[in-house]
Write a protein that holds these residues in place. Sequence first.
Motif, short mmCIF file in Angstrom:
data_model
loop_
_atom_site.label_atom_id
_atom_site.label_comp_id
_atom_site.label_asym_id
_atom_site.label_seq_id
_atom_site.Cartn_x
_atom_site.Cartn_y
_atom_site.Cartn_z
N SER A 120 0.82 -1.22 0.00
CA SER A 120 0.00 0.00 0.00
C SER A 120 0.85 1.26 0.00
O SER A 120 0.39 2.32 -0.44
CB SER A 120 -0.95 0.01 1.20
OG SER A 120 -0.27 0.32 2.41
N GLY A 123 1.08 2.60 -3.29
CA GLY A 123 -0.19 3.01 -3.88
C GLY A 123 -0.38 4.52 -3.88
O GLY A 123 0.54 5.29 -3.60
N ARG A 124 -1.60 4.93 -4.18
CA ARG A 124 -1.90 6.37 -4.28
C ARG A 124 -1.90 7.04 -2.91
O ARG A 124 -1.33 8.09 -2.72
CB ARG A 124 -3.23 6.59 -5.00
CG ARG A 124 -3.16 6.27 -6.47
CD ARG A 124 -4.47 6.56 -7.15
NE ARG A 124 -5.56 5.73 -6.64
CZ ARG A 124 -6.82 5.83 -7.03
NH1 ARG A 124 -7.16 6.75 -7.91
NH2 ARG A 124 -7.74 5.04 -6.55
N ARG A 148 5.28 4.58 -10.73
CA ARG A 148 4.77 4.02 -9.48
C ARG A 148 3.53 3.18 -9.70
O ARG A 148 3.38 2.10 -9.14
CB ARG A 148 4.47 5.15 -8.49
CG ARG A 148 3.86 4.67 -7.17
CD ARG A 148 3.14 5.80 -6.46
NE ARG A 148 2.14 6.41 -7.31
CZ ARG A 148 0.93 5.87 -7.57
NH1 ARG A 148 0.59 4.70 -7.06
NH2 ARG A 148 0.08 6.51 -8.36
N HIS A 149 2.59 3.67 -10.52
CA HIS A 149 1.32 2.98 -10.69
C HIS A 149 1.52 1.57 -11.25
O HIS A 149 0.91 0.61 -10.76
CB HIS A 149 0.41 3.78 -11.62
CG HIS A 149 -0.90 3.12 -11.90
ND1 HIS A 149 -1.89 2.99 -10.95
CD2 HIS A 149 -1.38 2.51 -13.02
CE1 HIS A 149 -2.92 2.35 -11.46
NE2 HIS A 149 -2.63 2.04 -12.72
N ALA A 150 2.37 1.43 -12.25
CA ALA A 150 2.60 0.11 -12.84
C ALA A 150 3.26 -0.83 -11.85
O ALA A 150 2.93 -2.03 -11.78
CB ALA A 150 3.47 0.25 -14.10
N HIS A 152 3.01 -0.67 -8.55
CA HIS A 152 2.01 -1.04 -7.54
C HIS A 152 1.07 -2.10 -8.07
O HIS A 152 0.71 -3.04 -7.34
CB HIS A 152 1.22 0.20 -7.12
CG HIS A 152 0.14 -0.12 -6.14
ND1 HIS A 152 -1.19 -0.25 -6.50
CD2 HIS A 152 0.19 -0.37 -4.81
CE1 HIS A 152 -1.91 -0.55 -5.43
NE2 HIS A 152 -1.10 -0.62 -4.39
N ARG A 153 0.67 -2.00 -9.32
CA ARG A 153 -0.23 -3.00 -9.91
C ARG A 153 0.43 -4.39 -9.90
O ARG A 153 -0.22 -5.38 -9.57
CB ARG A 153 -0.60 -2.59 -11.33
CG ARG A 153 -1.66 -3.51 -11.97
CD ARG A 153 -2.16 -2.95 -13.27
NE ARG A 153 -1.09 -2.87 -14.27
CZ ARG A 153 -0.59 -1.75 -14.74
NH1 ARG A 153 -1.02 -0.57 -14.29
NH2 ARG A 153 0.37 -1.77 -15.65
N LYS A 154 1.70 -4.46 -10.23
CA LYS A 154 2.42 -5.74 -10.22
C LYS A 154 2.50 -6.31 -8.80
O LYS A 154 2.28 -7.50 -8.58
CB LYS A 154 3.83 -5.56 -10.78
CG LYS A 154 3.90 -5.15 -12.25
CD LYS A 154 5.34 -4.87 -12.66
CE LYS A 154 5.46 -4.22 -14.03
NZ LYS A 154 5.03 -5.11 -15.11
N ASP A 156 0.54 -5.61 -6.26
CA ASP A 156 -0.77 -5.96 -5.74
C ASP A 156 -1.26 -7.29 -6.32
O ASP A 156 -1.95 -8.05 -5.64
CB ASP A 156 -1.77 -4.84 -6.06
CG ASP A 156 -2.99 -4.89 -5.16
OD1 ASP A 156 -2.81 -4.91 -3.92
OD2 ASP A 156 -4.12 -4.93 -5.69
N PHE A 157 -0.90 -7.56 -7.57
CA PHE A 157 -1.25 -8.84 -8.18
C PHE A 157 -0.58 -9.98 -7.41
O PHE A 157 -1.20 -11.03 -7.16
CB PHE A 157 -0.80 -8.84 -9.64
CG PHE A 157 -1.50 -9.85 -10.50
CD1 PHE A 157 -2.83 -9.71 -10.81
CD2 PHE A 157 -0.81 -10.95 -11.01
CE1 PHE A 157 -3.49 -10.64 -11.60
CE2 PHE A 157 -1.46 -11.88 -11.80
CZ PHE A 157 -2.80 -11.73 -12.10
#
Length: 215
Positions: A120, A123-124, A148-150, A152-154, A156-157
């Motif tokens: 987290s 995250g944002r 950062r967004h990419a 975080h997505r990895k 979080d997956f």
Amino acid sequence: MDQPEAQRLHRLLSQARLPEYEAFCGGDRVAALRLFCWNTEVAAAFYGPLQHLELVLRSVLDQRMFQLFGRDDWWDHPGVDLHYGAVAKIREAVHQLGRQGLAPTPSEVVAELPFGFWVSLIGRGNNYDQRLWRTTLYQAFPGYRGGRHALHRKLDFLRVLRNKIAHHAPIYHRHLNADHEAIMAMLGFIDAPLADLVARYSPVPAVLARRPRLP
């Protein structure tokens, strides 16, 4: 495994899980139980690589937050401004330590915080991108050249995969080769020699090669 053994095991194992395996195997209970057992084996194989990822992610992010706020208990710094979910996880960590009769020292709190807490931070959050990521957290991933967004997505997956394994949920339907590669890539973003070491000893590829064939 023959039909009588499959019938006996079917009565013993959780009905909440087996119907999904049976549906996937077209109602064949023997095939379903073989897949169930293999799912357990491959989940266990992922434990080591995910453990390395969780430990190193916790370590490097804790170090960066210490550098930014200048104290071991950086979450209590007036300027940290963590979002509500992160604050709740810290409170729960302190509560759990108290229940175990342990003092909530900074090192103990860090060790108690779950994988999702560390994910987290990428995250944002409460303007985390400007305050945390661009200021210091990007330095925890010297091998990474994206946003950062990419990232975080990895992460979080992989958090979802980790939680499914922890709760004994099916993972056979996932693209497990890609999951394994994603773990190694994430480790490589943090420390390439560590990624090479984990890949060398990971049992995942061998277990994936033993996936049972469906009827």
